[in-house]
Scaffold this motif. Structure first.
Motif, PDB file in Angstrom:
ATOM      1  N   HIS A  47      39.488  20.931  11.519  1.00 20.43           N
ATOM      2  CA  HIS A  47      38.469  19.826  12.598  1.00 20.43           C
ATOM      3  C   HIS A  47      37.122  20.579  12.282  1.00 20.43           C
ATOM      4  O   HIS A  47      36.987  21.734  13.141  1.00 20.43           O
ATOM      5  CB  HIS A  47      39.005  19.619  13.200  1.00 20.43           C
ATOM      6  CG  HIS A  47      40.292  18.174  13.146  1.00 20.43           C
ATOM      7  ND1 HIS A  47      41.494  18.304  13.010  1.00 20.43           N
ATOM      8  CD2 HIS A  47      40.111  16.422  12.839  1.00 20.43           C
ATOM      9  CE1 HIS A  47      41.474  17.145  12.171  1.00 20.43           C
ATOM     10  NE2 HIS A  47      41.111  16.360  12.680  1.00 20.43           N
ATOM     11  N   ASP A  48      36.561  20.381  12.460  1.00 15.35           N
ATOM     12  CA  ASP A  48      34.978  20.940  13.210  1.00 15.35           C
ATOM     13  C   ASP A  48      34.473  19.726  14.648  1.00 15.35           C
ATOM     14  O   ASP A  48      33.680  18.682  13.857  1.00 15.35           O
ATOM     15  CB  ASP A  48      34.103  20.616  12.146  1.00 15.35           C
ATOM     16  CG  ASP A  48      34.357  21.739  10.940  1.00 15.35           C
ATOM     17  OD1 ASP A  48      34.468  22.605  11.667  1.00 15.35           O
ATOM     18  OD2 ASP A  48      33.700  21.579   9.853  1.00 15.35           O
ATOM     19  N   PRO A  49      34.120  19.860  15.344  1.00 16.11           N
ATOM     20  CA  PRO A  49      33.828  19.587  16.552  1.00 16.11           C
ATOM     21  C   PRO A  49      31.642  19.410  16.198  1.00 16.11           C
ATOM     22  O   PRO A  49      31.578  19.905  15.937  1.00 16.11           O
ATOM     23  CB  PRO A  49      34.435  20.262  17.709  1.00 16.11           C
ATOM     24  CG  PRO A  49      34.004  21.430  17.788  1.00 16.11           C
ATOM     25  CD  PRO A  49      34.626  21.758  16.242  1.00 16.11           C
ATOM     26  N   ALA A  50      31.511  18.000  16.527  1.00 16.88           N
ATOM     27  CA  ALA A  50      30.780  17.596  16.600  1.00 16.88           C
ATOM     28  C   ALA A  50      29.766  18.286  17.784  1.00 16.88           C
ATOM     29  O   ALA A  50      29.300  16.982  18.744  1.00 16.88           O
ATOM     30  CB  ALA A  50      29.845  16.219  16.204  1.00 16.88           C
ATOM     31  N   THR A  51      29.604  19.800  18.040  1.00 16.43           N
ATOM     32  CA  THR A  51      29.504  20.028  19.390  1.00 16.43           C
ATOM     33  C   THR A  51      27.855  20.804  18.497  1.00 16.43           C
ATOM     34  O   THR A  51      26.955  21.638  19.365  1.00 16.43           O
ATOM     35  CB  THR A  51      30.049  20.695  19.478  1.00 16.43           C
ATOM     36  OG1 THR A  51      30.274  21.853  19.205  1.00 16.43           O
ATOM     37  CG2 THR A  51      31.313  19.877  20.283  1.00 16.43           C
ATOM     38  N   SER A  52      27.352  21.278  16.877  1.00 19.42           N
ATOM     39  CA  SER A  52      26.059  21.984  16.975  1.00 19.42           C
ATOM     40  C   SER A  52      24.786  21.537  18.126  1.00 19.42           C
ATOM     41  O   SER A  52      23.711  22.162  18.555  1.00 19.42           O
ATOM     42  CB  SER A  52      25.921  21.750  15.490  1.00 19.42           C
ATOM     43  OG  SER A  52      25.028  20.473  15.017  1.00 19.42           O
ATOM     44  N   LEU A  53      24.674  20.490  19.208  1.00 22.38           N
ATOM     45  CA  LEU A  53      23.549  19.714  19.137  1.00 22.38           C
ATOM     46  C   LEU A  53      23.451  20.538  20.771  1.00 22.38           C
ATOM     47  O   LEU A  53      22.492  20.697  21.632  1.00 22.38           O
ATOM     48  CB  LEU A  53      24.006  18.505  19.462  1.00 22.38           C
ATOM     49  CG  LEU A  53      22.281  17.521  19.607  1.00 22.38           C
ATOM     50  CD1 LEU A  53      21.089  18.072  19.157  1.00 22.38           C
ATOM     51  CD2 LEU A  53      22.739  16.130  19.626  1.00 22.38           C
ATOM     52  N   PHE A  54      24.695  21.044  20.607  1.00 22.55           N
ATOM     53  CA  PHE A  54      24.911  21.098  22.737  1.00 22.55           C
ATOM     54  C   PHE A  54      24.784  23.504  22.628  1.00 22.55           C
ATOM     55  O   PHE A  54      25.151  23.784  23.931  1.00 22.55           O
ATOM     56  CB  PHE A  54      25.940  20.433  22.972  1.00 22.55           C
ATOM     57  CG  PHE A  54      25.974  19.257  22.574  1.00 22.55           C
ATOM     58  CD1 PHE A  54      25.231  19.177  23.978  1.00 22.55           C
ATOM     59  CD2 PHE A  54      26.672  18.563  22.275  1.00 22.55           C
ATOM     60  CE1 PHE A  54      24.836  17.219  23.484  1.00 22.55           C
ATOM     61  CE2 PHE A  54      26.863  17.195  21.624  1.00 22.55           C
ATOM     62  CZ  PHE A  54      25.824  16.464  22.348  1.00 22.55           C
TER      63      PHE A  54
END
Length: 324
Positions: A248-255
């Protein structure tokens, strides 16, 4: 008449929730009951991963419920309690000072005294058109969610890490036969899991092989077209279901660069808490949970995050009053 996004431009709230899955909606419900008047930004996929899940049989209180229906009910619950749900997608955040700032895709700016991140994680897929066609019709990325539907059926699991091995072992409780398909000749899973898998008579590893196509009759999966990586030879494997377990890839690129993360990009939180490395910012659900990935666990974390945000705001306000 202004659009929802325009109306929300330069809006401020005590608590801003980014994400609308079980974690986000539950955080909104609890925050609303605490009179925090939260705002929730839905994101690109309102309702999260459960909106692409058909039947859910492990949600307490519902013997069987459709994933999209469950998310719609949770969203309406939050809305009825006073949560302002906004159709927008956050593309930029500034967590360096309070109030925190989040910028929407259309340029709307949202500021908040506290923040709950519930952006979730996305399963990695094989990238096949046929795989996409049969998602929810026999193709799944969650064995613990959907395994029960394959009682006494033949299934395949793709992957070579701990997740794939654990999924294969889980499916062996339900399925009549389980194939573990791996593109290499050895597993990446830890030795204990490997030993359990190789000792299980229901599980048959298929080495050095890739899934080239998912076969079906338009309504359900009927088999897989496999390609042997060393010889290039193709073959057909009759199965009733395929579980993709390649991560899985957590949706955290924003942070990135603003919040502490582990090597896989999952947000790090204080043990027993949802508090991140920035005071006033909390993370709930799959964005920080790489082990369970269950809706009920995410909902519990959403509850924790809202309660911790409320406590943070009370303490912050008390501290400001004392300083005055």
């Amino acid at each position: 008449m202004r659009t929802t996004t325009e109306a929300a431009a330069r809006r401020h709230s005590k608590l801003l929730i980014i994400g609308s899955g079980p974690a986000g909606y539950t955080a909104a419900i609890y925050a609303s009951r605490s009179a925090l008047a939260p705002m929730l930004i839905e994101g690109l996929q309102p309702g999260g991963q459960l909106t692409i899940t058909t039947e859910v049989e492990n949600w307490p209180g519902d013997t069987r419920v459709q994933g999209p229906d469950l998310m719609a009910r949770m969203g309406e619950h939050a809305r009825q309690l006073g949560t302002e749900i906004i159709q927008d997608y956050i593309v930029e955040v500034d967590l360096s000072r309070r109030p925190f700032v989040a910028v929407g895709d259309g340029g709307a700016r949202y500021t908040a005294d506290s923040l709950v991140i519930a952006t979730g994680a996305n399963a990695r897929w094989l990238g096949l058109d046929s795989e996409r066609l049969y998602r929810g019709k026999g193709v799944s990325a969650c064995a613990t969610c959907d395994g029960y539907f394959f009682r006494q059926r033949v299934v395949a699991v793709v992957g070579g890490g701990n997740t794939a091995v654990e999924d294969a072992l889980h499916m062996a409780h339900f399925a009549s036969e389980v194939y573990l398909i791996h593109r290499r000749d050895s597993l990446r899973a830890d030795k204990t899991n490997q030993a359990r898998l190789l000792a299980n008579e229901k599980i048959r590893p298929i080495w050095n092989t890739e899934v080239a196509e998912v076969l079906g009759d338009g309504k359900k999966v009927t088999g897989l077209c496999l390609k042997q990586r060393l010889s290039g030879e193709s073959s057909t494997l009759p199965v009733d279901g395929l579980f993709v377990a390649i991560g899985h890839d957590p949706a955290t690129s924003l942070f990135k660069g603003q919040l502490a993360m582990d090597e896989d990009g999952y947000l790090l939180v204080t043990p027993g808490s949802t508090a991140t490395s920035v005071a006033g910012v909390f993370a709930a659900g799959d964005v920080q949970d790489k082990h369970f990935r269950q809706a009920v666990v995410s909902a519990g974390m959403g509850c924790m995050a809202a309660l911790e945000a409320e406590r943070f705001l009370i303490n912050t306000q008390a501290g400001a009053s004392q300083a005055e």
